[in-house]
Design an enzyme around this catalytic site. Structure first.
Site, PDB file in Angstrom:
ATOM      1  N   CYS A  41      18.834  34.448  62.639  1.00 20.76           N
ATOM      2  CA  CYS A  41      19.276  34.936  61.330  1.00 20.76           C
ATOM      3  C   CYS A  41      20.708  34.458  61.054  1.00 20.76           C
ATOM      4  O   CYS A  41      21.504  34.282  61.962  1.00 20.76           O
ATOM      5  CB  CYS A  41      19.221  36.464  61.303  1.00 20.76           C
ATOM      6  SG  CYS A  41      19.657  37.157  59.680  1.00 20.76           S
ATOM      7  N   ASP A  43      22.943  36.175  59.798  1.00 22.23           N
ATOM      8  CA  ASP A  43      23.841  37.326  59.922  1.00 22.23           C
ATOM      9  C   ASP A  43      25.099  36.976  60.734  1.00 22.23           C
ATOM     10  O   ASP A  43      24.999  36.453  61.849  1.00 22.23           O
ATOM     11  CB  ASP A  43      23.077  38.475  60.606  1.00 22.23           C
ATOM     12  CG  ASP A  43      23.818  39.797  60.489  1.00 22.23           C
ATOM     13  OD1 ASP A  43      24.984  39.876  60.928  1.00 22.23           O
ATOM     14  OD2 ASP A  43      23.234  40.757  59.965  1.00 22.23           O
ATOM     15  N   ARG A  45      27.021  38.662  62.389  1.00 23.28           N
ATOM     16  CA  ARG A  45      27.222  39.407  63.642  1.00 23.28           C
ATOM     17  C   ARG A  45      26.382  38.862  64.787  1.00 23.28           C
ATOM     18  O   ARG A  45      26.552  39.272  65.936  1.00 23.28           O
ATOM     19  CB  ARG A  45      26.884  40.887  63.429  1.00 23.28           C
ATOM     20  CG  ARG A  45      27.690  41.549  62.330  1.00 23.28           C
ATOM     21  CD  ARG A  45      27.045  42.870  61.911  1.00 23.28           C
ATOM     22  NE  ARG A  45      25.720  42.665  61.341  1.00 23.28           N
ATOM     23  CZ  ARG A  45      24.905  43.650  60.967  1.00 23.28           C
ATOM     24  NH1 ARG A  45      25.271  44.905  61.118  1.00 23.28           N
ATOM     25  NH2 ARG A  45      23.724  43.375  60.450  1.00 23.28           N
ATOM     26  N   HIS A  97      16.929  40.247  64.862  1.00 22.08           N
ATOM     27  CA  HIS A  97      17.892  41.265  65.302  1.00 22.08           C
ATOM     28  C   HIS A  97      17.655  42.572  64.553  1.00 22.08           C
ATOM     29  O   HIS A  97      17.269  42.568  63.385  1.00 22.08           O
ATOM     30  CB  HIS A  97      19.333  40.785  65.086  1.00 22.08           C
ATOM     31  CG  HIS A  97      19.724  40.647  63.646  1.00 22.08           C
ATOM     32  ND1 HIS A  97      20.468  41.593  62.983  1.00 22.08           N
ATOM     33  CD2 HIS A  97      19.432  39.696  62.730  1.00 22.08           C
ATOM     34  CE1 HIS A  97      20.633  41.210  61.729  1.00 22.08           C
ATOM     35  NE2 HIS A  97      20.021  40.061  61.541  1.00 22.08           N
ATOM     36  N   CYS A 100      18.610  44.067  60.545  1.00 19.51           N
ATOM     37  CA  CYS A 100      18.624  42.832  59.760  1.00 19.51           C
ATOM     38  C   CYS A 100      18.550  43.165  58.260  1.00 19.51           C
ATOM     39  O   CYS A 100      17.607  43.827  57.798  1.00 19.51           O
ATOM     40  CB  CYS A 100      17.441  41.951  60.154  1.00 19.51           C
ATOM     41  SG  CYS A 100      17.408  40.374  59.270  1.00 19.51           S
TER      42      CYS A 100
HETATM   43 CO    CO Z   1      19.392  39.359  59.718  1.00 19.88          CO
END
Ligand code: CO
Length: 208
Positions: A41, A43, A45, A97, A100
């Site tokens: 992803c 993302d 993080r 994750h 998400c």
């Molecule tokens: Co995500």
């Protein structure tokens, strides 16, 4: 975000690399032979190399919203094709994750414009596994499980491609499904039995 700080960090990074190996960048510039393709992803993080402790050159990486593998996405399909056919990676990992945002958005009734067709693919994952997901009473647990099932379905999408089927037949490429637990930092292997999954779906999806 201080850009000046970023460039300073970069100078320090170069110095630290050269300190341990004066030829570091000379060697790095010669080419790459990663054994792993990681699809995760976007993302901020979920930092792929960092969480795996991987070094430059070790992992070929593709990231998008909710780690999707969509058959008409020229970007993801090009990455898979290049990684498998040209870099000859030995392993493909789909890594989702918990928490998400993309998966969460797919659980809500809202018009998100251009994201609608993208997230529709996660709604399809929910539909395929509707009975299992609807049986989970706790909302957080249901969200977590959808993250896992989305990883599983995207990994299945990987093995629906001709290049991966060919590499599986010719050199036994593996496909794995992982989830990064953002609440603890732990990387979880979903232990999906891909040879069995492959056997189950090949009647329909066999291309070669
Ligand atoms: Co995500």
């Amino acid at each position: 975000m201080d850009f000046a700080k970023i460039f300073k960090n970069n100078e320090e990074w170069i110095a630290s690399k050269l300190k341990s190996n004066p030829d570091y960048f000379k060697e790095l510039s010669k080419g790459q032979t990663p054994e792993v393709l990681y699809i995760g992803c976007s993302d901020s993080r979920v930092t792929a190399e960092d969480l795996m402790g991987a070094m430059p050159g070790e992992v070929f990486i593709h990231r998008n919203v909710a780690n999707m593998v969509i058959s008409i996405d020229l970007n993801a399909m090009s990455v898979i094709n290049y990684a498998v056919r040209h870099l000859k990676v030995k392993h493909i990992i789909i890594c989702g994750h918990y928490e998400c945002g993309g998966v969460k958005a797919s659980l809500q009734q809202s018009d998100l414009g251009i994201l609608n067709p993208w997230l529709r693919n996660i709604r399809d994952v929910y539909r395929i596994h509707k009975d299992e997901l609807n049986a989970i009473a706790n909302e957080q647990d249901r969200f977590d499980r959808l993250v896992e099932l989305n990883v599983q379905e995207q990994a299945i999408n990987v093995i629906k491609t001709a290049v991966v089927q060919e590499a599986y037949r010719d050199r036994g490429i593996t496909v794995s499904g992982w989830v990064f637990n953002i609440r603890t930092g732990k990387l979880i292997d979903l232990n999906i039995d891909f040879p069995k999954v492959l056997e189950d779906i090949m009647q329909i999806y066999r291309l070669i």
